[in-house]
Design a protein around this motif. Structure first.
Motif, PDB file in Angstrom:
ATOM      1  N   LEU A  93      -1.830 -49.059  18.976  1.00 19.59           N
ATOM      2  CA  LEU A  93      -2.551 -49.860  19.961  1.00 19.59           C
ATOM      3  C   LEU A  93      -3.094 -51.136  19.329  1.00 19.59           C
ATOM      4  O   LEU A  93      -3.056 -52.212  19.940  1.00 19.59           O
ATOM      5  N   LEU A  94      -3.600 -51.030  18.108  1.00 18.96           N
ATOM      6  CA  LEU A  94      -4.098 -52.207  17.398  1.00 18.96           C
ATOM      7  C   LEU A  94      -2.974 -53.218  17.184  1.00 18.96           C
ATOM      8  O   LEU A  94      -3.156 -54.423  17.400  1.00 18.96           O
ATOM      9  N   LEU A  95      -1.814 -52.729  16.783  1.00 24.83           N
ATOM     10  CA  LEU A  95      -0.676 -53.626  16.560  1.00 24.83           C
ATOM     11  C   LEU A  95      -0.229 -54.285  17.856  1.00 24.83           C
ATOM     12  O   LEU A  95       0.110 -55.471  17.881  1.00 24.83           O
ATOM     13  N   GLU A  96      -0.253 -53.513  18.949  1.00 24.31           N
ATOM     14  CA  GLU A  96       0.159 -54.068  20.244  1.00 24.31           C
ATOM     15  C   GLU A  96      -0.804 -55.153  20.716  1.00 24.31           C
ATOM     16  O   GLU A  96      -0.385 -56.214  21.197  1.00 24.31           O
ATOM     17  N   THR A  97      -2.107 -54.884  20.585  1.00 25.20           N
ATOM     18  CA  THR A  97      -3.112 -55.812  21.097  1.00 25.20           C
ATOM     19  C   THR A  97      -3.378 -56.963  20.140  1.00 25.20           C
ATOM     20  O   THR A  97      -3.897 -57.996  20.553  1.00 25.20           O
ATOM     21  N   TYR A  98      -3.017 -56.801  18.877  1.00 27.45           N
ATOM     22  CA  TYR A  98      -3.253 -57.878  17.908  1.00 27.45           C
ATOM     23  C   TYR A  98      -2.436 -59.112  18.257  1.00 27.45           C
ATOM     24  O   TYR A  98      -2.776 -60.223  17.858  1.00 27.45           O
ATOM     25  N   VAL A  99      -1.370 -58.920  19.022  1.00 26.22           N
ATOM     26  CA  VAL A  99      -0.559 -60.061  19.441  1.00 26.22           C
ATOM     27  C   VAL A  99      -1.392 -61.012  20.297  1.00 26.22           C
ATOM     28  O   VAL A  99      -1.121 -62.219  20.351  1.00 26.22           O
ATOM     29  N   PHE A 100      -2.436 -60.489  20.950  1.00 29.11           N
ATOM     30  CA  PHE A 100      -3.352 -61.353  21.705  1.00 29.11           C
ATOM     31  C   PHE A 100      -4.059 -62.326  20.769  1.00 29.11           C
ATOM     32  O   PHE A 100      -4.116 -63.536  21.023  1.00 29.11           O
ATOM     33  N   GLY A 103      -1.256 -64.566  19.055  1.00 26.65           N
ATOM     34  CA  GLY A 103      -0.680 -65.504  20.014  1.00 26.65           C
ATOM     35  C   GLY A 103      -1.667 -66.572  20.442  1.00 26.65           C
ATOM     36  O   GLY A 103      -1.314 -67.751  20.569  1.00 26.65           O
ATOM     37  N   THR A 104      -2.924 -66.162  20.652  1.00 31.00           N
ATOM     38  CA  THR A 104      -3.953 -67.111  21.082  1.00 31.00           C
ATOM     39  C   THR A 104      -4.238 -68.155  20.012  1.00 31.00           C
ATOM     40  O   THR A 104      -4.231 -69.357  20.284  1.00 31.00           O
ATOM     41  N   PRO A 111      -0.242 -78.241  20.672  1.00 25.07           N
ATOM     42  CA  PRO A 111      -0.537 -79.003  21.891  1.00 25.07           C
ATOM     43  C   PRO A 111       0.053 -78.314  23.116  1.00 25.07           C
ATOM     44  O   PRO A 111       0.985 -77.524  23.011  1.00 25.07           O
ATOM     45  N   GLY A 112      -0.517 -78.590  24.273  1.00 30.35           N
ATOM     46  CA  GLY A 112       0.046 -78.047  25.497  1.00 30.35           C
ATOM     47  C   GLY A 112      -0.749 -76.899  26.092  1.00 30.35           C
ATOM     48  O   GLY A 112      -1.914 -76.679  25.749  1.00 30.35           O
ATOM     49  N   ILE A 113      -0.093 -76.129  26.959  1.00 31.73           N
ATOM     50  CA  ILE A 113      -0.750 -75.088  27.759  1.00 31.73           C
ATOM     51  C   ILE A 113      -0.492 -73.687  27.218  1.00 31.73           C
ATOM     52  O   ILE A 113      -0.838 -72.696  27.853  1.00 31.73           O
ATOM     53  N   GLY A 114       0.128 -73.586  26.039  1.00 35.66           N
ATOM     54  CA  GLY A 114       0.527 -72.288  25.516  1.00 35.66           C
ATOM     55  C   GLY A 114      -0.592 -71.280  25.421  1.00 35.66           C
ATOM     56  O   GLY A 114      -0.384 -70.082  25.672  1.00 35.66           O
ATOM     57  N   TRP A 115      -1.805 -71.723  25.087  1.00 33.38           N
ATOM     58  CA  TRP A 115      -2.905 -70.769  24.908  1.00 33.38           C
ATOM     59  C   TRP A 115      -3.229 -70.030  26.197  1.00 33.38           C
ATOM     60  O   TRP A 115      -3.577 -68.844  26.179  1.00 33.38           O
ATOM     61  N   GLN A 116      -3.097 -70.717  27.338  1.00 26.41           N
ATOM     62  CA  GLN A 116      -3.363 -70.049  28.612  1.00 26.41           C
ATOM     63  C   GLN A 116      -2.336 -68.955  28.874  1.00 26.41           C
ATOM     64  O   GLN A 116      -2.680 -67.872  29.347  1.00 26.41           O
ATOM     65  N   ILE A 117      -1.095 -69.248  28.563  1.00 25.27           N
ATOM     66  CA  ILE A 117      -0.016 -68.290  28.802  1.00 25.27           C
ATOM     67  C   ILE A 117      -0.184 -67.046  27.939  1.00 25.27           C
ATOM     68  O   ILE A 117      -0.138 -65.913  28.432  1.00 25.27           O
ATOM     69  N   PHE A 118      -0.399 -67.237  26.635  1.00 26.62           N
ATOM     70  CA  PHE A 118      -0.469 -66.108  25.714  1.00 26.62           C
ATOM     71  C   PHE A 118      -1.800 -65.370  25.797  1.00 26.62           C
ATOM     72  O   PHE A 118      -1.832 -64.132  25.832  1.00 26.62           O
ATOM     73  N   PHE A 169       3.218 -65.177  33.364  1.00 31.36           N
ATOM     74  CA  PHE A 169       4.432 -65.361  32.569  1.00 31.36           C
ATOM     75  C   PHE A 169       4.733 -64.171  31.649  1.00 31.36           C
ATOM     76  O   PHE A 169       5.820 -63.614  31.672  1.00 31.36           O
ATOM     77  N   ILE A 170       3.764 -63.800  30.827  1.00 33.12           N
ATOM     78  CA  ILE A 170       3.958 -62.705  29.864  1.00 33.12           C
ATOM     79  C   ILE A 170       4.136 -61.361  30.581  1.00 33.12           C
ATOM     80  O   ILE A 170       5.085 -60.618  30.288  1.00 33.12           O
ATOM     81  N   PRO A 171       3.233 -60.995  31.522  1.00 41.63           N
ATOM     82  CA  PRO A 171       3.400 -59.702  32.207  1.00 41.63           C
ATOM     83  C   PRO A 171       4.732 -59.569  32.929  1.00 41.63           C
ATOM     84  O   PRO A 171       5.376 -58.516  32.857  1.00 41.63           O
TER      85      PRO A 171
END
Length: 233
Positions: A93-100, A103-104, A111-118, A169-171
């Motif tokens: 679970l830690l490995l799965e959620t660490y992508v947050f 990714g953030t 630059p850009g909107i990537g942070w909102q998506i991830f 996007f991600i979900p």
């Protein structure tokens, strides 16, 4: 291989990044996350804790038995990211959620909107799926509070542009892969049951390879921004 990685990393800092598109590496990682969702269906369902199936079910059992092909592919391609152990559920679970977090932070410095998506995308995945592995899911009040906090964060994060759809996007990408694998897995498992032992091994190996290629390339196209979604990503 660890010694080779250490030496290679000192001599050629970028490794395969010079020759392999970033989307391919990201796609193989997301594929591992999708497989983790599938394997966990027996004890946390698909969405909102619903859709649980027996671990002895044909498709789930089939995926659990043969997911190593995709994991091995992702391990080789992303050698430095792969975990040491994946048998402890809390560690998984830690490995799965660490992508947050990963990714953030990575998206924020770009630059850009990537942070909102991830950021929001992986928050949604936690609230829709991964949280139902924890004790928090057993307390309705805690769930309500978490969902309320998430709604507030969404409002604060999108108050300037109002592009709330970027949360999806991600979900959508992950759940599309989940159901694609379930469908393909059902077909492959049914066919494999009719084959001899030797033919079955060859068929499963080739099917796993083709599925990995299709999913990884598909995710790479999405994550690399090559597809026009909602006209801005």
């Amino acid at each position: 291989m660890m010694m080779f990685k250490l030496i290679h990393g000192h001599l050629f800092y970028d490794g395969l990044a010079i020759h392999v598109p970033e989307g391919i590496a990201q796609g193989s990682v997301v594929l591992i996350l999708v497989l983790a969702i599938l394997i966990a269906i027996p004890y946390r369902g698909v969405i909102f804790g619903l859709g649980k199936q027996s671990a002895k079910g044909t498709v789930i059992q089939f995926i659990r038995k043969y997911h190593g092909y995709a994991m091995s592919f992702g391990t080789v391609l992303n050698f430095h990211y792969h975990p040491v152990s994946h048998r402890n559920k809390a560690w998984i679970l830690l490995l799965e959620t660490y992508v947050f977090i990963h990714g953030t932070l990575t998206a924020i410095i770009q630059p850009g909107i990537g942070w909102q998506i991830f950021s929001y995308g992986f928050m949604v995945m936690f609230l829709l799926n991964q949280i139902f592995q924890t004790k928090f899911s057993r307390k309705a009040l805690v769930i309500v509070i978490l969902y309320s906090v998430f709604a507030l964060l969404v409002y604060l994060g999108f108050r300037k542009d109002g592009a709330y759809y970027r949360i999806t996007f991600i979900p959508i990408a992950e759940y599309a892969c989940v159901y694609f694998i379930l469908a393909v897995g059902s077909i492959i498992s049914c066919i494999a049951c009719q084959l001899s032992a030797v033919s079955k091994k060859l068929f499963v190996t080739m099917s796993a390879f083709i599925s990995c290629v299709c999913l990884t390339v598909g995710l790479a196209l999405i994550l690399a921004g090559n597809l026009s979604v909602y006209n801005d990503y």
